[in-house]
Design a protein around this motif. Sequence first.
Motif, PDB file in Angstrom:
ATOM      1  N   SER A 167     -16.369 111.023 -31.383  1.00  0.00           N
ATOM      2  CA  SER A 167     -17.612 111.214 -30.803  1.00  0.00           C
ATOM      3  C   SER A 167     -17.695 112.701 -29.962  1.00  0.00           C
ATOM      4  CB  SER A 167     -18.340 109.933 -29.399  1.00  0.00           C
ATOM      5  OG  SER A 167     -17.665 110.448 -28.172  1.00  0.00           O
ATOM      6  N   ALA A 168     -18.767 113.072 -30.252  1.00  0.00           N
ATOM      7  CA  ALA A 168     -19.360 113.948 -29.975  1.00  0.00           C
ATOM      8  C   ALA A 168     -19.110 114.410 -28.283  1.00  0.00           C
ATOM      9  CB  ALA A 168     -21.140 114.654 -30.484  1.00  0.00           C
ATOM     10  N   GLY A 169     -20.041 113.457 -27.331  1.00  0.00           N
ATOM     11  CA  GLY A 169     -19.663 113.152 -25.953  1.00  0.00           C
ATOM     12  C   GLY A 169     -17.837 113.725 -25.903  1.00  0.00           C
ATOM     13  N   PHE A 170     -16.412 113.468 -26.925  1.00  0.00           N
ATOM     14  CA  PHE A 170     -15.910 112.863 -26.866  1.00  0.00           C
ATOM     15  C   PHE A 170     -14.875 114.217 -26.468  1.00  0.00           C
ATOM     16  CE2 PHE A 170     -11.401 111.700 -28.837  1.00  0.00           C
ATOM     17  CZ  PHE A 170     -10.724 111.281 -27.491  1.00  0.00           C
ATOM     18  N   GLU A 187     -15.776 116.911 -23.996  1.00  0.00           N
ATOM     19  CA  GLU A 187     -15.545 116.657 -23.040  1.00  0.00           C
ATOM     20  C   GLU A 187     -13.935 117.579 -23.115  1.00  0.00           C
ATOM     21  OE1 GLU A 187     -16.204 113.512 -19.971  1.00  0.00           O
ATOM     22  OE2 GLU A 187     -17.476 113.113 -20.922  1.00  0.00           O
ATOM     23  N   THR A 188     -13.209 116.764 -24.191  1.00  0.00           N
ATOM     24  CA  THR A 188     -11.533 117.607 -24.565  1.00  0.00           C
ATOM     25  C   THR A 188     -11.520 118.999 -24.638  1.00  0.00           C
ATOM     26  OG1 THR A 188     -11.287 115.300 -25.170  1.00  0.00           O
ATOM     27  CG2 THR A 188      -9.926 117.033 -25.594  1.00  0.00           C
ATOM     28  N   VAL A 189     -12.768 119.947 -25.384  1.00  0.00           N
ATOM     29  CA  VAL A 189     -12.588 121.349 -25.573  1.00  0.00           C
ATOM     30  C   VAL A 189     -13.054 121.604 -23.822  1.00  0.00           C
ATOM     31  CG1 VAL A 189     -13.342 122.921 -26.816  1.00  0.00           C
ATOM     32  CG2 VAL A 189     -13.050 121.062 -27.486  1.00  0.00           C
ATOM     33  N   ASP A 230     -18.207 106.373 -20.765  1.00  0.00           N
ATOM     34  CA  ASP A 230     -19.151 107.598 -19.649  1.00  0.00           C
ATOM     35  C   ASP A 230     -19.692 109.172 -20.235  1.00  0.00           C
ATOM     36  OD1 ASP A 230     -20.947 107.504 -17.726  1.00  0.00           O
ATOM     37  OD2 ASP A 230     -19.806 108.606 -15.740  1.00  0.00           O
ATOM     38  N   SER A 231     -20.688 109.279 -21.290  1.00  0.00           N
ATOM     39  CA  SER A 231     -20.860 110.271 -21.539  1.00  0.00           C
ATOM     40  C   SER A 231     -21.706 111.021 -21.148  1.00  0.00           C
ATOM     41  CB  SER A 231     -20.910 109.413 -23.505  1.00  0.00           C
ATOM     42  OG  SER A 231     -20.192 109.090 -24.372  1.00  0.00           O
ATOM     43  N   MET A 232     -22.237 111.804 -21.813  1.00  0.00           N
ATOM     44  CA  MET A 232     -23.118 113.085 -20.529  1.00  0.00           C
ATOM     45  C   MET A 232     -24.262 112.593 -21.085  1.00  0.00           C
ATOM     46  SD  MET A 232     -23.367 116.199 -23.645  1.00  0.00           S
ATOM     47  CE  MET A 232     -21.639 115.838 -23.690  1.00  0.00           C
ATOM     48  N   PHE A 233     -25.181 111.854 -21.824  1.00  0.00           N
ATOM     49  CA  PHE A 233     -26.464 111.454 -22.360  1.00  0.00           C
ATOM     50  C   PHE A 233     -26.520 109.953 -21.592  1.00  0.00           C
ATOM     51  CE2 PHE A 233     -23.462 109.964 -25.752  1.00  0.00           C
ATOM     52  CZ  PHE A 233     -23.784 108.959 -25.844  1.00  0.00           C
ATOM     53  N   LYS A 249     -16.260 104.574 -16.619  1.00  0.00           N
ATOM     54  CA  LYS A 249     -15.605 106.408 -16.996  1.00  0.00           C
ATOM     55  C   LYS A 249     -14.178 106.936 -17.395  1.00  0.00           C
ATOM     56  CE  LYS A 249     -16.137 110.728 -14.230  1.00  0.00           C
ATOM     57  NZ  LYS A 249     -17.140 111.190 -15.340  1.00  0.00           N
ATOM     58  N   ARG A 250     -14.144 106.990 -18.551  1.00  0.00           N
ATOM     59  CA  ARG A 250     -12.580 107.533 -19.094  1.00  0.00           C
ATOM     60  C   ARG A 250     -12.737 109.003 -18.429  1.00  0.00           C
ATOM     61  NH1 ARG A 250      -9.933 107.207 -24.014  1.00  0.00           N
ATOM     62  NH2 ARG A 250     -11.319 107.198 -24.968  1.00  0.00           N
TER      63      ARG A 250
END
Length: 335
Positions: free
Chosen positions: A75-78, A81-83, A274-277, A289-290
């Motif tokens: 996903s875009a959020g995943f 956050e990784t980058v 717990d993505s940003m949105f 939340k991971r």
Amino acid sequence: MSVTIKDIARLAQVSHTTVSRALNDSPLINSETKEKIKQIAEEMGYTPNFSAKSLVMDRSYNIGLFFSTLATGTSAGFFYETVRGVNSVIKEGYNMVVRGIDDYEHFRSIHRKSFDGVIVMSQSSKDDPFLRHLGEAGIPHIVLNRRVDAPKGMNILSDDCQGAYKAVEHLIRHGHRRIAIIEGKEGFQSTAERKEGYLKAMTDHGIPCEPEYQAKGNYDLKSGYNAMRKLLKLEPRPTAVFCQNDDMAVGAMKAIAEERLDVPGDISVVGFDDSMFSAFLSPALTTVKRPIEEISRQGAMLLLESIENKQHTGDIIHLNTELVVRESVRKPPAQ
């Protein structure tokens, strides 16, 4: 014209070798000279030429950040956050190269000359041939997100099974018994672990795990939407759904709204990651939340330490998940 090491050397009245060593914090250069050279470099707007530097130091100054896939299941959020976690550590010291493992037909171009180290955000056992290649090539690497039993591998991951258990138990404590699950991408370890947590919570509380309430997804919005549409056709339909990530939860909420049903009045929804949105949905999404950014940050720190110290450890580090309670869960409607 860009500033070179020779330009700095002329102004500092030292050799270009001394400048190179000072900028690389060599112990052969005293602290006073180092400070003087670094100050001159900053004032002149010097930026390192990684290509030239790599020839001198026999290093590439590249850190690889590899995902199982960039096309599906990430996903875009995943990804974001990784980058961000990795970038907060490596900063200007290295170039970061981001790729998907499934982009490669073979791994011959991945060697010690191309990467000083590699971070693998692994989601599937299909990554194992790539990890073996890294080991055989002698490239320092760390595996995030998935446990890998390797004698010299470093592992940082979250307890997804525990997180899923917390999420489902939260629904049970609100009185739900008809609890559905929308699963993630088939073959991903996270999918298996989150389902295990779901099944364990249901079993521990004496609730039957009905097969028709277990829908397949793919970790994206559309699969969550399609899976929820199927679940809504069941009789009796579920009063709650645990989605294995937040993207699928958003898709599920859209499908529920299209049936003129209310979240959480008619159906409660819980997500994962717990993505940003998640906090900005209406209703705000209860989720697990991971700490992906923290996992990535710690992974990058360990990798750089391994590169600099030439040591490889077999450490496995678990970071806890946290249930984030918001507005998308309520007691089931009266039957």
